[in-house]
Write an enzyme that holds these catalytic residues in place. Structure first.
Site, PDB file in Angstrom:
ATOM      1  N   SER A  10       0.857  -1.189   0.000  1.00 26.97           N
ATOM      2  CA  SER A  10       0.000   0.000   0.000  1.00 26.97           C
ATOM      3  C   SER A  10       0.889   1.234   0.000  1.00 26.97           C
ATOM      4  O   SER A  10       2.034   1.191   0.463  1.00 26.97           O
ATOM      5  CB  SER A  10      -0.885   0.000   1.250  1.00 26.97           C
ATOM      6  OG  SER A  10      -1.476   1.270   1.453  1.00 26.97           O
ATOM      7  N   TYR A  45      -1.252  -0.433  10.208  1.00 26.49           N
ATOM      8  CA  TYR A  45      -1.464  -0.921   8.848  1.00 26.49           C
ATOM      9  C   TYR A  45      -0.263  -0.594   7.963  1.00 26.49           C
ATOM     10  O   TYR A  45       0.259  -1.453   7.247  1.00 26.49           O
ATOM     11  CB  TYR A  45      -2.731  -0.287   8.285  1.00 26.49           C
ATOM     12  CG  TYR A  45      -3.077  -0.686   6.872  1.00 26.49           C
ATOM     13  CD1 TYR A  45      -3.638  -1.925   6.586  1.00 26.49           C
ATOM     14  CD2 TYR A  45      -2.874   0.208   5.818  1.00 26.49           C
ATOM     15  CE1 TYR A  45      -3.981  -2.275   5.288  1.00 26.49           C
ATOM     16  CE2 TYR A  45      -3.223  -0.132   4.524  1.00 26.49           C
ATOM     17  CZ  TYR A  45      -3.772  -1.365   4.257  1.00 26.49           C
ATOM     18  OH  TYR A  45      -4.110  -1.709   2.967  1.00 26.49           O
ATOM     19  N   LYS A  90       2.481  -3.023   5.802  1.00 23.18           N
ATOM     20  CA  LYS A  90       2.666  -2.930   4.352  1.00 23.18           C
ATOM     21  C   LYS A  90       4.124  -2.653   3.993  1.00 23.18           C
ATOM     22  O   LYS A  90       4.651  -3.203   3.021  1.00 23.18           O
ATOM     23  CB  LYS A  90       1.740  -1.855   3.778  1.00 23.18           C
ATOM     24  CG  LYS A  90       0.265  -2.194   3.912  1.00 23.18           C
ATOM     25  CD  LYS A  90      -0.062  -3.535   3.262  1.00 23.18           C
ATOM     26  CE  LYS A  90      -1.547  -3.838   3.292  1.00 23.18           C
ATOM     27  NZ  LYS A  90      -1.892  -5.083   2.576  1.00 23.18           N
TER      28      LYS A  90
END
Length: 237
Positions: free
Chosen positions: A127, A140, A144
């Site tokens: 991401s 998060y 990633k």
């Protein structure tokens, strides 16, 4: 949306696809849609972060199609929360799905490809949050960024087996989930240099490029598909 479109495009290009979702109904509907369009696709529902289930997926692919040459670790979850109030259970779940699930899918797939002596391709889904900070997405984004480092690290083990290992880092992408936010398209169109967020086909096109045998010499890399957003990085907030 991204995972479905990757599976659909692979099937339309002649691949035999096993797709996964944790929801049985969604998995079956997705496979049926692809099959109705003329593709070869079967569904297997379960938790993609569970090691036993990961091994089951690989075994299922071999049972149905005889060999495995491509594995795409697309499953992931996003749990938004302020850093100061982030809970241990949330962190563990994000790391378990995003990092451990991808790690062990790559491991299981690589073992099978090694046994076949056929070579192949493995792809992680990263991401832009692994490149640029996003509010309330520290956990998060950490996972990633970790996937991109994992792709680099596995070059050492997988290159002698003729297995390429790469990642894609999508930016803002219009999916069924993001479409629920009425302001999503307007906001990201305003702050994306190309003037629009990505469509799922934009991400799938990059995925098909990286897993194609013609791209086998590309390994350990991450392709950012974000319409130029990481070059300027204005916040959607």
């Amino acid at each position: 949306g991204i995972g479905f479109e990757i599976a659909r495009q692979l099937a339309m290009q002649g691949a035999s696809v096993v797709l996964n979702d944790i929801d049985e109904k969604i998995a079956r509907q997705a496979a049926q849609t692809i099959t109705a369009s003329g593709g070869e696709c079967m569904a297997l529902y379960g938790d993609a972060a569970d090691v036993d289930f990961i091994e089951k997926m690989v075994a299922f692919a071999i049972e149905k199609y005889g060999r495995l040459t491509i594995a795409i670790a697309n499953a992931g979850i996003t749990l938004f929360a302020d850093f100061f109030s982030y809970q241990p259970a949330a962190l563990q779940r994000v790391m378990h799905v995003n990092l451990a699930g991808s790690f062990f899918l790559a491991q299981a797939a690589a073992k099978q490809i090694r046994a076949q002596k056929s070579g192949g391709s493995i792809l992680f889904m990263s991401s832009v949050t692994g490149h640029q900070a996003h509010q309330n997405l520290a956990a998060y984004g950490m996972t990633k960024a970790g996937l991109e480092m994992l792709a680099k690290s596995l070059v050492i083990e997988l290159s002698p087996l003729k297995i390429s290992i790469n990642a894609i880092a999508p930016g803002a992408t219009v999916t069924e989930r993001t479409a629920e936010d009425a302001a999503y398209n307007t906001t990201w169109s305003r702050i994306t240099p190309m003037g629009t967020p990505a469509a799922v086909t934009d991400i799938a096109n990059a995925a098909l490029f990286l897993v194609d045998p013609a791209s086998r010499h590309i390994t350990g890399q991450t392709i950012v598909v974000d319409g130029g957003w990481t070059c300027v990085s204005p916040s959607p907030y």
